[in-house]
Design a protein around this motif. Structure first.
Motif, PDB file in Angstrom:
ATOM      1  N   ASP B  21      37.084  54.250  33.997  1.00 10.04           N
ATOM      2  CA  ASP B  21      38.037  53.132  33.944  1.00 10.04           C
ATOM      3  C   ASP B  21      37.321  51.815  34.229  1.00 10.04           C
ATOM      4  OD1 ASP B  21      40.988  54.767  35.379  1.00 10.04           O
ATOM      5  OD2 ASP B  21      40.157  54.728  33.354  1.00 10.04           O
ATOM      6  N   GLU B  22      36.441  51.852  35.214  1.00 11.72           N
ATOM      7  CA  GLU B  22      35.750  50.623  35.588  1.00 11.72           C
ATOM      8  C   GLU B  22      34.866  50.140  34.443  1.00 11.72           C
ATOM      9  OE1 GLU B  22      35.942  53.340  37.386  1.00 11.72           O
ATOM     10  OE2 GLU B  22      37.153  52.700  39.101  1.00 11.72           O
ATOM     11  N   ALA B  23      34.246  51.076  33.743  1.00  8.05           N
ATOM     12  CA  ALA B  23      33.424  50.695  32.595  1.00  8.05           C
ATOM     13  C   ALA B  23      34.280  50.095  31.490  1.00  8.05           C
ATOM     14  CB  ALA B  23      32.661  51.910  32.071  1.00  8.05           C
ATOM     15  N   LEU B  24      35.460  50.637  31.285  1.00  7.10           N
ATOM     16  CA  LEU B  24      36.354  50.075  30.272  1.00  7.10           C
ATOM     17  C   LEU B  24      36.787  48.664  30.644  1.00  7.10           C
ATOM     18  CD1 LEU B  24      38.618  53.144  29.388  1.00  7.10           C
ATOM     19  CD2 LEU B  24      36.748  52.180  28.040  1.00  7.10           C
ATOM     20  N   ILE B  25      37.092  48.447  31.922  1.00  6.80           N
ATOM     21  CA  ILE B  25      37.476  47.103  32.362  1.00  6.80           C
ATOM     22  C   ILE B  25      36.324  46.147  32.140  1.00  6.80           C
ATOM     23  CG2 ILE B  25      38.007  45.682  34.379  1.00  6.80           C
ATOM     24  CD1 ILE B  25      40.406  47.161  33.461  1.00  6.80           C
ATOM     25  N   ALA B  26      35.122  46.597  32.469  1.00  4.06           N
ATOM     26  CA  ALA B  26      33.953  45.743  32.271  1.00  4.06           C
ATOM     27  C   ALA B  26      33.758  45.421  30.798  1.00  4.06           C
ATOM     28  CB  ALA B  26      32.717  46.434  32.839  1.00  4.06           C
ATOM     29  N   ALA B  27      34.013  46.374  29.938  1.00 10.56           N
ATOM     30  CA  ALA B  27      33.904  46.111  28.503  1.00 10.56           C
ATOM     31  C   ALA B  27      34.995  45.150  28.049  1.00 10.56           C
ATOM     32  CB  ALA B  27      33.988  47.429  27.727  1.00 10.56           C
ATOM     33  N   CYS B  28      36.163  45.263  28.642  1.00  8.96           N
ATOM     34  CA  CYS B  28      37.241  44.312  28.316  1.00  8.96           C
ATOM     35  C   CYS B  28      36.816  42.887  28.680  1.00  8.96           C
ATOM     36  CB  CYS B  28      38.514  44.665  29.080  1.00  8.96           C
ATOM     37  SG  CYS B  28      39.414  46.085  28.427  1.00  8.96           S
ATOM     38  N   LYS B  29      36.080  42.767  29.771  1.00  9.25           N
ATOM     39  CA  LYS B  29      35.665  41.435  30.214  1.00  9.25           C
ATOM     40  C   LYS B  29      34.852  40.726  29.145  1.00  9.25           C
ATOM     41  CE  LYS B  29      35.109  42.542  35.105  1.00  9.25           C
ATOM     42  NZ  LYS B  29      34.164  42.594  36.214  1.00  9.25           N
ATOM     43  N   ARG B  78      38.807  39.493  36.850  1.00  8.27           N
ATOM     44  CA  ARG B  78      39.193  39.365  38.255  1.00  8.27           C
ATOM     45  C   ARG B  78      39.375  40.718  38.928  1.00  8.27           C
ATOM     46  NH1 ARG B  78      42.958  33.944  38.323  1.00  8.27           N
ATOM     47  NH2 ARG B  78      41.437  32.682  37.228  1.00  8.27           N
ATOM     48  N   TYR B  79      39.147  41.771  38.213  1.00  5.23           N
ATOM     49  CA  TYR B  79      39.241  43.089  38.829  1.00  5.23           C
ATOM     50  C   TYR B  79      38.041  43.292  39.730  1.00  5.23           C
ATOM     51  CZ  TYR B  79      39.107  48.170  39.310  1.00  5.23           C
ATOM     52  OH  TYR B  79      39.054  49.448  39.805  1.00  5.23           O
ATOM     53  N   ARG B  80      38.281  43.600  40.975  1.00  2.00           N
ATOM     54  CA  ARG B  80      37.187  43.662  41.940  1.00  2.00           C
ATOM     55  C   ARG B  80      36.789  45.085  42.293  1.00  2.00           C
ATOM     56  NH1 ARG B  80      39.060  40.393  46.881  1.00  2.00           N
ATOM     57  NH2 ARG B  80      41.001  41.428  46.384  1.00  2.00           N
ATOM     58  N   GLY B  81      37.503  46.058  41.785  1.00  2.00           N
ATOM     59  CA  GLY B  81      37.087  47.436  42.022  1.00  2.00           C
ATOM     60  C   GLY B  81      37.440  47.988  43.377  1.00  2.00           C
ATOM     61  N   GLN B  82      38.268  47.285  44.137  1.00  2.00           N
ATOM     62  CA  GLN B  82      38.594  47.799  45.465  1.00  2.00           C
ATOM     63  C   GLN B  82      39.829  48.692  45.451  1.00  2.00           C
ATOM     64  OE1 GLN B  82      38.454  43.887  47.316  1.00  2.00           O
ATOM     65  NE2 GLN B  82      36.732  44.564  48.534  1.00  2.00           N
ATOM     66  N   SER B  83      40.441  48.820  44.301  1.00  2.00           N
ATOM     67  CA  SER B  83      41.470  49.837  44.109  1.00  2.00           C
ATOM     68  C   SER B  83      41.166  50.489  42.769  1.00  2.00           C
ATOM     69  CB  SER B  83      42.870  49.213  44.090  1.00  2.00           C
ATOM     70  OG  SER B  83      43.020  48.368  42.962  1.00  2.00           O
TER      71      SER B  83
END
Lengths: 390, 197
Positions: B21-29, B78-83
């Motif tokens: 999921d985090e990789a997908l968010i990073a790709a969205c960025k 702005r997703y910081r990965g803390q959740s």
């Protein structure tokens, strides 16, 4: 209840956060508190049974298509300057990523690799660090590239350090280099070295060491040009071994082989693309649009020009230049009739016409989009055609 | 082909690794709409379920789901990965619901809950009816909870998001989250047979 009984809030917290040994001991001997805990659990169980109505697959498809269409034109907010990915996230999110060590982290010194990764639009990758599990094992920085293109600069590695780009079927290991890797849906397509040395290991084939100016590539299926590809690989029906590449096109090889001084798609075009892309991400939509227009004139290959033309459409839309954006869509459809994105662009332009009430202009475009290979584009087009024909 | 000596995943794995999921968010960025599509496909159903329970049965659920993913796209930086990403999406939906959808909710009466259909029961008929009535009452009561209490109850109790993650996603202190959850439970517990403590 007695004076030793915890308050309701304590029981409620324990129900969510875990029951400690002291409370557990109390619950074994206190029937009212145990009953309260059971009621809290029953409430949760009942709440999870509350029914809900799922969307139909058709509605989900329409939602996805609408979302992606909106995402193409809305502006993304920049990252917070202080908001670097927190612990637990393996992937570096930004275009450039640096790891700085050598004493800053304190404690026992671990090998650190200085690297810079620039991902082309559409590239999907993860960057992880593997620390040695046993004495004497090297540490490794691994970039798992599943699709698209990344450019890497890796500082000279010391003993005990490795830097590897891994795909589903290959590994590319470096020793302090500048190089580019292109992957299509997990399969290694191309490696080009600017500085240093790179070893390419493809499943079932002998490892190959590339020196500066050399590249390796293999045939790709005709399926689709890649978004943001830094090099065009001309699809061929059957791979043929070629002694020297043509000056205008890259010729794929069936087996991995060293290609000395291979001619790539104009580097100036790639640099211009990267610059335009940075402008787009930085919020300079107008500058990005001008940059992508320049790329199209510099690009020696179809793939980069197509990407540039597509992103120019997006940049113009973000800049609010709707007339120019529509003109760019029309130009795209004329110039890249068989492109993968032609259906998507036809959909965008068709929706614009439909919004203005120009049904005659919208109809052929939406019909084109309704035959697109991407389900989300097809479904959105079908929905729009339904409205048009009402 | 050489295999890294410390590669952890099975060497028989021939499929490209699914991105986290985090990789997908990073790709969205970086503007990768393919990653957005993957994120949508992965989390759409859970988010729809969360939004359904947050808003009650309503056509606005799909709007909220779509708005949530669009907000996730624009704010991926702005997703910081803390959740977890799932909890983060729930937090976005909650915020959107608070600001944009609450007024719509107030227009509907609690009798909207009568549209809810319980899942097929396996207990005897009288127990089925009793269970159905309980779920109807619970659904109506949930809808009447204040937004802040309802969000926490749905996120933690129904969707089982850990408290610390939920607090992070909702941008509130853990103590505040627990207090809201306790309040929600206190208000809903009387619906169960057996009365209050």
């Amino acid at each position: 209840m007695n004076a030793d009984c915890p308050r309701f809030e304590a029981l409620s917290l324990a129900a969510s956060d875990g029951i400690g040994s002291e409370l557990d001991s109390h619950l074994r001997s206190c029937a009212p508190c145990a009953a309260t805990m059971r009621r809290i659990e029953r409430l949760a169980a009942a709440a999870r049974e509350l029914p809900w109505v799922d969307s139909s697959p058709e509605r989900v498809g329409a939602m996805e298509a609408s979302l992606l269409a909106q995402a193409a034109v809305v502006r993304q907010r920049p990252s917070r300057r202080w908001g670097v990915a927190a612990a637990g996230i393996a992937l570096a999110a930004a275009i450039a990523w640096f790891v700085i060590g050598m004493g800053l982290l304190g404690g026992a010194a671990k090998p650190r690799v200085l690297s810079e990764i620039a991902a082309a639009p559409g590239a999907r990758y993860e960057h992880v660090t593997l620390h040695p599990q046993h004495e004497g094992e090297p540490s490794a920085e691994i970039v798992r590239l599943s699709h698209g293109s990344v450019s890497l600069h890796v500082e000279h590695l010391t003993p005990g350090e490795r830097f590897i780009v891994a795909t589903a079927d290959a590994e590319v290991e470096v020793r302090g280099t500048r190089f580019e890797v292109l992957v299509d849906e997990g399969k290694l397509v191309r490696v080009a070295v600017t500085e240093g040395k790179v070893e390419v290991r493809v499943a079932g084939q002998e490892p190959l060491l590339l020196h500066p100016g050399e590249s390796w590539e293999r045939p790709v299926p005709e399926a689709a040009p890649l978004a943001g590809a830094v090099a065009a690989v001309a699809p061929v029906a059957a791979a043929e071994p070629v002694a020297a590449p043509s000056p205008a096109d890259l010729v794929p090889h069936e087996a991995p082989s060293r290609v000395r001084g291979s001619r790539r798609e104009a580097p100036e075009g790639e640099r211009a693309f990267a610059s335009a892309w940075s402008a787009l991400r930085g919020g300079d939509a107008a500058g990005a649009a001008a940059g992508f227009e320049r790329v199209a004139s510099l690009a020696g290959g179809e793939v980069l020009a197509e990407d540039a033309d597509y992103w120019r459409i997006v940049a113009l839309a973000r800049a609010g230049a709707s007339t120019e954006s529509e003109a760019a869509m029309e130009s795209f459809l004329r110039s890249h009739r068989d492109a993968d994105r032609s259906g998507e662009v036809a959909l965008m332009l068709g929706l614009r016409h439909l919004a203005r009430g120009d049904r005659d202009a919208a109809l052929p475009l939406l019909e084109q989009a309704s035959r697109d290979s991407v389900a989300a584009v097809r479904e959105r087009a079908v929905e729009a055609l339904g409205r048009l024909r009402q | 082909m050489s295999v890294l000596p410390f590669r952890r995943r099975a060497s028989e794995d021939r499929q490209p690794p699914e991105l986290s999921d985090e990789a997908l968010i990073a790709a969205c960025k970086v503007g990768d709409r393919g990653a957005l599509a993957a994120l949508f496909e992965r989390h759409q159903r859970a988010l729809h379920r969360f939004c359904s329970r947050l808003l009650g049965p309503s056509g606005e659920v799909e709007d909220l789901v779509q708005s949530t993913f669009l907000a996730a796209w624009t704010d991926a930086g702005r997703y910081r990965g803390q959740s977890s990403v799932r909890a983060w999406l729930y937090g976005i939906a909650s915020n959107l619901a608070r600001h944009g959808f609450r007024s719509e909710k107030r227009k509907r009466g609690a009798f909207e809950s009568l549209r809810w259909k319980p899942a097929a029961p396996v207990a005897p008929v009288d127990e089925q009816a009793s269970r159905r009535q309980l779920l109807d009452r619970l659904g109506a009561a949930l809808e009447e909870l204040p937004h802040d209490l309802r969000v926490v109850f749905v996120m933690c109790e129904i969707e089982e998001v850990p408290g610390a993650e939920a607090a992070e996603a909702l941008a509130i202190r853990p103590g505040t989250l627990w207090r809201r959850l306790h309040d929600a439970r206190k208000r809903l517990l009387p619906l169960l047979e057996g009365g209050e403590r």
